[in-house]
Motif scaffolding. Structure first.
Motif, PDB file in Angstrom:
ATOM      1  N   LEU A  90       0.813  -1.225   0.000  1.00 56.34           N
ATOM      2  CA  LEU A  90       0.000   0.000   0.000  1.00 56.34           C
ATOM      3  C   LEU A  90       0.842   1.268   0.000  1.00 56.34           C
ATOM      4  CD1 LEU A  90      -2.983  -0.848   2.381  1.00 56.34           C
ATOM      5  CD2 LEU A  90      -3.155   0.054   0.053  1.00 56.34           C
ATOM      6  N   GLU A  91       1.996   1.219   0.657  1.00 55.10           N
ATOM      7  CA  GLU A  91       2.802   2.428   0.783  1.00 55.10           C
ATOM      8  C   GLU A  91       3.724   2.664  -0.416  1.00 55.10           C
ATOM      9  OE1 GLU A  91       5.385  -0.868   1.758  1.00 55.10           O
ATOM     10  OE2 GLU A  91       3.317  -0.383   2.302  1.00 55.10           O
ATOM     11  N   LYS A  92       3.797   1.709  -1.341  1.00 52.40           N
ATOM     12  CA  LYS A  92       4.653   1.871  -2.514  1.00 52.40           C
ATOM     13  C   LYS A  92       4.061   2.918  -3.458  1.00 52.40           C
ATOM     14  CE  LYS A  92       6.263  -2.943  -2.569  1.00 52.40           C
ATOM     15  NZ  LYS A  92       6.286  -4.201  -3.365  1.00 52.40           N
ATOM     16  N   VAL A  93       4.897   3.773  -3.984  1.00 48.38           N
ATOM     17  CA  VAL A  93       4.420   4.813  -4.888  1.00 48.38           C
ATOM     18  C   VAL A  93       3.835   4.195  -6.163  1.00 48.38           C
ATOM     19  CG1 VAL A  93       5.089   6.808  -6.280  1.00 48.38           C
ATOM     20  CG2 VAL A  93       5.995   6.555  -3.967  1.00 48.38           C
ATOM     21  N   ILE A  94       4.356   3.048  -6.619  1.00 45.92           N
ATOM     22  CA  ILE A  94       3.827   2.430  -7.838  1.00 45.92           C
ATOM     23  C   ILE A  94       2.358   2.048  -7.688  1.00 45.92           C
ATOM     24  CG2 ILE A  94       6.032   1.582  -8.699  1.00 45.92           C
ATOM     25  CD1 ILE A  94       5.275  -1.184  -7.612  1.00 45.92           C
ATOM     26  N   MET A 125      16.047  -5.101  -6.399  1.00 50.60           N
ATOM     27  CA  MET A 125      15.030  -4.331  -7.096  1.00 50.60           C
ATOM     28  C   MET A 125      13.952  -3.880  -6.117  1.00 50.60           C
ATOM     29  SD  MET A 125      13.117  -5.281 -10.654  1.00 50.60           S
ATOM     30  CE  MET A 125      14.729  -5.476 -11.432  1.00 50.60           C
ATOM     31  N   THR A 126      13.666  -2.575  -6.160  1.00 43.49           N
ATOM     32  CA  THR A 126      12.661  -2.019  -5.257  1.00 43.49           C
ATOM     33  C   THR A 126      12.057  -0.757  -5.882  1.00 43.49           C
ATOM     34  OG1 THR A 126      12.233  -1.433  -2.937  1.00 43.49           O
ATOM     35  CG2 THR A 126      14.256  -0.566  -3.916  1.00 43.49           C
ATOM     36  N   THR A 127      11.194  -0.114  -5.121  1.00 40.10           N
ATOM     37  CA  THR A 127      10.469   1.049  -5.631  1.00 40.10           C
ATOM     38  C   THR A 127      10.576   2.209  -4.648  1.00 40.10           C
ATOM     39  OG1 THR A 127       8.415   0.359  -4.552  1.00 40.10           O
ATOM     40  CG2 THR A 127       8.801  -0.449  -6.794  1.00 40.10           C
ATOM     41  N   ASP A 128      10.045   3.370  -5.071  1.00 39.47           N
ATOM     42  CA  ASP A 128       9.899   4.485  -4.139  1.00 39.47           C
ATOM     43  C   ASP A 128       8.760   4.179  -3.168  1.00 39.47           C
ATOM     44  OD1 ASP A 128      11.774   6.618  -4.756  1.00 39.47           O
ATOM     45  OD2 ASP A 128      10.821   6.722  -6.716  1.00 39.47           O
ATOM     46  N   PRO A 129       8.866   4.637  -1.911  1.00 39.20           N
ATOM     47  CA  PRO A 129       9.853   5.581  -1.368  1.00 39.20           C
ATOM     48  C   PRO A 129      11.174   4.966  -0.908  1.00 39.20           C
ATOM     49  CG  PRO A 129       8.208   5.096   0.293  1.00 39.20           C
ATOM     50  CD  PRO A 129       7.765   4.369  -0.948  1.00 39.20           C
ATOM     51  N   MET A 150      13.813   2.112 -14.015  1.00 36.26           N
ATOM     52  CA  MET A 150      12.657   1.805 -14.866  1.00 36.26           C
ATOM     53  C   MET A 150      11.416   2.547 -14.382  1.00 36.26           C
ATOM     54  SD  MET A 150      13.307  -2.282 -15.548  1.00 36.26           S
ATOM     55  CE  MET A 150      13.642  -2.649 -13.818  1.00 36.26           C
ATOM     56  N   ARG A 151      11.620   3.792 -13.942  1.00 39.75           N
ATOM     57  CA  ARG A 151      10.498   4.626 -13.498  1.00 39.75           C
ATOM     58  C   ARG A 151       9.969   5.513 -14.613  1.00 39.75           C
ATOM     59  NH1 ARG A 151      13.330   7.075  -8.159  1.00 39.75           N
ATOM     60  NH2 ARG A 151      14.967   7.337  -9.741  1.00 39.75           N
ATOM     61  N   ASN A 152      10.594   5.448 -15.772  1.00 38.43           N
ATOM     62  CA  ASN A 152      10.158   6.269 -16.898  1.00 38.43           C
ATOM     63  C   ASN A 152      10.283   5.463 -18.182  1.00 38.43           C
ATOM     64  OD1 ASN A 152      12.979   6.666 -17.963  1.00 38.43           O
ATOM     65  ND2 ASN A 152      13.203   7.709 -15.989  1.00 38.43           N
ATOM     66  N   GLU A 153       9.717   5.981 -19.258  1.00 36.41           N
ATOM     67  CA  GLU A 153       9.701   5.235 -20.516  1.00 36.41           C
ATOM     68  C   GLU A 153      11.095   5.043 -21.093  1.00 36.41           C
ATOM     69  OE1 GLU A 153       7.844   5.592 -25.036  1.00 36.41           O
ATOM     70  OE2 GLU A 153       6.773   6.531 -23.347  1.00 36.41           O
ATOM     71  N   ASP A 193       9.822  11.644  -8.361  1.00 37.58           N
ATOM     72  CA  ASP A 193      10.688  10.794  -9.185  1.00 37.58           C
ATOM     73  C   ASP A 193       9.922   9.690  -9.920  1.00 37.58           C
ATOM     74  OD1 ASP A 193      12.860  12.268  -8.369  1.00 37.58           O
ATOM     75  OD2 ASP A 193      13.488  10.862  -6.804  1.00 37.58           O
ATOM     76  N   SER A 194       8.738   9.344  -9.417  1.00 39.98           N
ATOM     77  CA  SER A 194       8.008   8.207  -9.992  1.00 39.98           C
ATOM     78  C   SER A 194       6.703   8.573 -10.691  1.00 39.98           C
ATOM     79  CB  SER A 194       7.689   7.180  -8.891  1.00 39.98           C
ATOM     80  OG  SER A 194       8.838   6.524  -8.428  1.00 39.98           O
ATOM     81  N   ILE A 195       6.217   9.780 -10.479  1.00 46.55           N
ATOM     82  CA  ILE A 195       4.839  10.102 -10.852  1.00 46.55           C
ATOM     83  C   ILE A 195       4.562  10.058 -12.348  1.00 46.55           C
ATOM     84  CG2 ILE A 195       4.940  12.606 -11.144  1.00 46.55           C
ATOM     85  CD1 ILE A 195       2.420  10.590  -9.006  1.00 46.55           C
ATOM     86  N   THR A 196       5.579  10.245 -13.170  1.00 48.79           N
ATOM     87  CA  THR A 196       5.339  10.225 -14.616  1.00 48.79           C
ATOM     88  C   THR A 196       4.999   8.829 -15.127  1.00 48.79           C
ATOM     89  OG1 THR A 196       7.706   9.944 -15.067  1.00 48.79           O
ATOM     90  CG2 THR A 196       6.849  12.203 -15.041  1.00 48.79           C
TER      91      THR A 196
END
Length: 350
Positions: free
Chosen positions: A45-49, A195-199, A216-219, A293-296
């Motif tokens: 739930l807390e992952k930005v993805i 391998m992990t994600t924001d935050p 891999m947070r952007n195209e 950093d991840s929102i796009t």
């Protein structure tokens, strides 16, 4: 008379069995006061993805679409898919690739809203190994952190290594979960990279405990790493549920697409302000950075790009033990639908 009694006993037994198991059938969606009651398991739930899940609740879009939703957190997407298959939940917010992996096991899951066209994942390398691990070709002999074996981070790790000619026997995949368990694994020499994600990414990079190896947070970064798009965060359900309850699925799609559109018109600061305070981990500025950093990654419309689905199949066909033997028989059209997200485009914002 004895025959009638026998039939009665059998019917009673069947009725008792249905009563006992009905609550665990994800095809059956309970209602209360005429409102569907949906339980969705989220792979963190807390992952930005997976931010759209909680954000939809905080924005009130579930209730605005006349559904009651309970969100459950689970760090592993593999565990979340199991909860869906056993009927403990009616939907999952997780990676699209699980729908392909499960089709290879003769199970039918379908993505009904696609949140992102890229994974939103980052391969981090610990500060003590940053001088010797410069790219995935340096994974040989290393301990690599994944959420769990069989998870999307596991698939992606194998893909990054595989494109450098390395097989799973050349390195060790270590289950380290996410968040604090991932951080502990890297800071205490449990893993060399992972391998992990924001935050989590923002925390480790800002503290200097890790460096970004693959982003891999952007195209652009995703195409460079994986040879194309890799649609990831999504809302998926059992195919039987989608077929049996299209009206309820549409309500869910309307709510999530409204959130994806809201994200596109608001700043990271405004988004962070809507989220639970504990997600910031005591550092609101760092949390805003992680969203920035991840929102796009979020696509704004909930639609799957066929190009992306095809690339996911290509990668799983190479690196998934389940998919590889049957890759030529996978029906991508059965793993996702744009029907509900497309219809949601005409729904006005509350």
């Amino acid at each position: 008379m004895k025959y009638r009694k026998h039939i009665a006993v059998v019917l009673l037994a069947i009725g008792s069995l249905l009563l006992a198991t009905g609550c665990r059938d994800s095809r059956t969606i309970p209602t209360e006061h005429g409102r569907p009651q949906i339980t969705i398991m989220v792979g963190g739930l807390e992952k930005v993805i997976y931010l759209p899940a909680m954000l939809t609740e905080k924005l009130g879009f579930f209730k605005a679409n006349d559904i009651d939703v309970k969100l459950l957190g689970e760090q592993s997407g593999a565990t979340a898919e199991t909860a869906l298959l056993t009927g403990d939940v009616q939907a999952v917010v997780g990676f699209y690739d699980h729908t392909i992996d499960l089709q290879a096991k003769d199970q039918c899951l379908k993505t009904v809203v696609q949140f992102a066209d890229v994974p939103g994942e980052v391969e981090l390398v610990s500060k003590q190994d940053a001088d010797t691990i410069k790219s995935p070709k340096d994974f040989k002999g290393r301990n690599l952190g994944v959420t769990s074996l069989g998870s999307s981070t596991d698939f992606l790790t194998q893909a990054l290594a595989g494109q450098e000619g390395l097989g799973t026997s050349d390195y060790t995949r270590v289950k380290v979960g996410a968040g604090q368990t991932f951080i502990a694994g890297m800071n205490h020499n449990g893993i060399d990279a992972g391998m992990t994600t924001d935050p989590t990414v923002a925390k480790m990079v800002t503290s200097g405990d890790a460096k970004i190896l693959v982003d891999m947070r952007n195209e652009q970064g995703t195409r460079a790493a994986l040879g194309g798009l890799y649609p990831a965060a999504s809302l998926y359900m059992r195919c039987e549920t989608v077929t049996s309850h299209p009206d309820i699925v549409q309500k869910l799609a309307d709510a999530f697409v409204q959130t994806l559109r809201w994200i596109k018109t608001h700043t990271p600061e405004e988004i962070a302000a809507k989220m639970p305070a504990q997600y910031a981990g005591g550092d609101p500025k760092l949390y805003v950075k992680s969203i920035t950093d991840s929102i796009t990654m979020f696509n704004g419309d909930g639609l799957m790009k066929p190009e992306g689905a095809q690339n996911v199949l290509r990668i799983l066909g190479q690196y998934s033990r389940n998919v590889s033997p049957v890759k030529d028989h996978i029906d991508l059209n059965a793993t996702y639908t744009n029907e509900f997200a497309a219809k949601a485009q005409g729904v006005r914002q509350p």
